[in-house]
Write a protein that holds these residues in place. Structure first.
Motif, PDB file in Angstrom:
ATOM      1  N   ALA A 131       0.820  -1.210   0.000  1.00 51.31           N
ATOM      2  CA  ALA A 131       0.000   0.000   0.000  1.00 51.31           C
ATOM      3  C   ALA A 131       0.857   1.265   0.000  1.00 51.31           C
ATOM      4  O   ALA A 131       0.436   2.303  -0.519  1.00 51.31           O
ATOM      5  N   TYR A 132       2.059   1.202   0.563  1.00 52.51           N
ATOM      6  CA  TYR A 132       2.968   2.348   0.602  1.00 52.51           C
ATOM      7  C   TYR A 132       3.960   2.313  -0.556  1.00 52.51           C
ATOM      8  O   TYR A 132       4.334   3.343  -1.105  1.00 52.51           O
ATOM      9  N   ARG A 133       4.402   1.107  -0.903  1.00 54.43           N
ATOM     10  CA  ARG A 133       5.422   0.954  -1.939  1.00 54.43           C
ATOM     11  C   ARG A 133       4.928   1.441  -3.306  1.00 54.43           C
ATOM     12  O   ARG A 133       5.626   2.178  -3.999  1.00 54.43           O
ATOM     13  N   THR A 134       3.716   1.073  -3.698  1.00 54.77           N
ATOM     14  CA  THR A 134       3.210   1.422  -5.024  1.00 54.77           C
ATOM     15  C   THR A 134       3.117   2.932  -5.227  1.00 54.77           C
ATOM     16  O   THR A 134       3.688   3.454  -6.197  1.00 54.77           O
ATOM     17  N   PRO A 135       2.454   3.700  -4.326  1.00 52.23           N
ATOM     18  CA  PRO A 135       2.423   5.161  -4.535  1.00 52.23           C
ATOM     19  C   PRO A 135       3.817   5.788  -4.468  1.00 52.23           C
ATOM     20  O   PRO A 135       4.132   6.702  -5.232  1.00 52.23           O
ATOM     21  N   PHE A 136       4.664   5.258  -3.576  1.00 54.91           N
ATOM     22  CA  PHE A 136       6.023   5.804  -3.457  1.00 54.91           C
ATOM     23  C   PHE A 136       6.794   5.620  -4.762  1.00 54.91           C
ATOM     24  O   PHE A 136       7.416   6.564  -5.260  1.00 54.91           O
ATOM     25  N   LEU A 137       6.769   4.414  -5.317  1.00 55.32           N
ATOM     26  CA  LEU A 137       7.501   4.152  -6.562  1.00 55.32           C
ATOM     27  C   LEU A 137       6.927   4.948  -7.733  1.00 55.32           C
ATOM     28  O   LEU A 137       7.687   5.427  -8.584  1.00 55.32           O
ATOM     29  N   MET A 138       5.615   5.110  -7.755  1.00 57.06           N
ATOM     30  CA  MET A 138       5.020   5.913  -8.825  1.00 57.06           C
ATOM     31  C   MET A 138       5.484   7.371  -8.720  1.00 57.06           C
ATOM     32  O   MET A 138       5.840   7.984  -9.719  1.00 57.06           O
ATOM     33  N   HIS A 139       5.492   7.895  -7.496  1.00 62.80           N
ATOM     34  CA  HIS A 139       5.950   9.270  -7.293  1.00 62.80           C
ATOM     35  C   HIS A 139       7.436   9.384  -7.638  1.00 62.80           C
ATOM     36  O   HIS A 139       7.871  10.351  -8.270  1.00 62.80           O
ATOM     37  N   PHE A 144       5.369  10.455 -11.411  1.00 64.73           N
ATOM     38  CA  PHE A 144       3.935  10.705 -11.425  1.00 64.73           C
ATOM     39  C   PHE A 144       3.599  11.788 -10.405  1.00 64.73           C
ATOM     40  O   PHE A 144       4.180  11.851  -9.326  1.00 64.73           O
ATOM     41  N   LYS A 145       2.638  12.629 -10.735  1.00 64.66           N
ATOM     42  CA  LYS A 145       2.143  13.662  -9.827  1.00 64.66           C
ATOM     43  C   LYS A 145       1.129  13.021  -8.880  1.00 64.66           C
ATOM     44  O   LYS A 145       0.561  11.962  -9.170  1.00 64.66           O
ATOM     45  N   TYR A 146       0.888  13.692  -7.753  1.00 64.42           N
ATOM     46  CA  TYR A 146      -0.046  13.156  -6.763  1.00 64.42           C
ATOM     47  C   TYR A 146      -1.416  12.859  -7.364  1.00 64.42           C
ATOM     48  O   TYR A 146      -1.987  11.790  -7.124  1.00 64.42           O
ATOM     49  N   HIS A 147      -1.930  13.789  -8.151  1.00 62.63           N
ATOM     50  CA  HIS A 147      -3.270  13.586  -8.707  1.00 62.63           C
ATOM     51  C   HIS A 147      -3.292  12.419  -9.707  1.00 62.63           C
ATOM     52  O   HIS A 147      -4.292  11.710  -9.825  1.00 62.63           O
ATOM     53  N   GLU A 148      -2.198  12.192 -10.417  1.00 65.95           N
ATOM     54  CA  GLU A 148      -2.128  11.064 -11.346  1.00 65.95           C
ATOM     55  C   GLU A 148      -2.127   9.732 -10.592  1.00 65.95           C
ATOM     56  O   GLU A 148      -2.787   8.776 -11.002  1.00 65.95           O
ATOM     57  N   ILE A 149      -1.395   9.698  -9.480  1.00 69.29           N
ATOM     58  CA  ILE A 149      -1.348   8.479  -8.657  1.00 69.29           C
ATOM     59  C   ILE A 149      -2.740   8.220  -8.078  1.00 69.29           C
ATOM     60  O   ILE A 149      -3.223   7.084  -8.063  1.00 69.29           O
ATOM     61  N   SER A 150      -3.358   9.298  -7.618  1.00 70.03           N
ATOM     62  CA  SER A 150      -4.701   9.191  -7.052  1.00 70.03           C
ATOM     63  C   SER A 150      -5.679   8.595  -8.061  1.00 70.03           C
ATOM     64  O   SER A 150      -6.462   7.699  -7.733  1.00 70.03           O
ATOM     65  N   GLU A 151      -5.626   9.061  -9.296  1.00 73.77           N
ATOM     66  CA  GLU A 151      -6.523   8.557 -10.335  1.00 73.77           C
ATOM     67  C   GLU A 151      -6.231   7.102 -10.674  1.00 73.77           C
ATOM     68  O   GLU A 151      -7.141   6.269 -10.782  1.00 73.77           O
TER      69      GLU A 151
END
Length: 170
Positions: free
Chosen positions: A120-128, A132-139
């Protein structure tokens, strides 16, 4: 500006110079020496500082120029010139190779620490990390933007704790 006021103002700004010194020298002890040289030069040349201008920028310039001067002096000192007909530089940096072992160990430790993060933490971290921008990760992950920011923050905190041995000492 009196010498006491100047010293006080330098003291407030000097803490922000250490990371720059470490970036230039890539060594904590050399960074401390560079910082000391910079502050000494600033104090001895305080009459050249124009009051009302950016003291921090002035100190950064002194530090950068001091580093360049010291580096050039070291290169000249460590270069031997062959006086034979071929005129080769014996200690030319062109023939040097850097030992990549430390970098290899560090990268392995970072990869291991990232792999140990909860998914749950690794995926958004690696995308950022990949841009990737926050809103892109969110989408893409279908989660609120606040959750994205929180998970990236937690991932950074966990990585900082796991990789504490690579932190610079202040």
């Amino acid at each position: 500006m009196t010498a006491l006021e100047f010293t006080y103002n330098i003291g407030k700004v000097s803490k922000s110079l250490k990371p720059f010194a470490i970036k230039l020298t890539r060594d904590v002890e050399d960074a401390n020496d560079l910082l000391q040289d910079t502050l000494m030069k600033a104090f001895t040349n305080r009459e050249k500082y124009t009051e009302g201008t950016n003291l921090k920028a002035w100190l950064y310039t002194i530090m950068k120029n001091t580093f360049i001067t010291n580096y050039q002096r070291m290169v000249r000192k460590n270069t031997f010139i062959d006086t034979s007909d071929n005129l080769h530089y014996i200690n030319s940096l062109d023939s040097c190779t850097e030992n990549q072992a430390l970098i290899s160990f560090t990268l392995r430790d970072i990869d291991t620490a990232v792999a140990q993060l909860d998914e749950a933490y690794r995926t958004p971290f690696l995308m950022h990390f990949r841009g990737f921008k926050y809103h892109e990760i969110s989408e893409k992950l279908s989660i609120p933007i606040g959750t994205v920011k929180n998970r990236i923050h937690i991932a950074r905190k966990e990585l900082k704790d796991k990789l504490y041995m690579y932190a610079y000492s202040n």
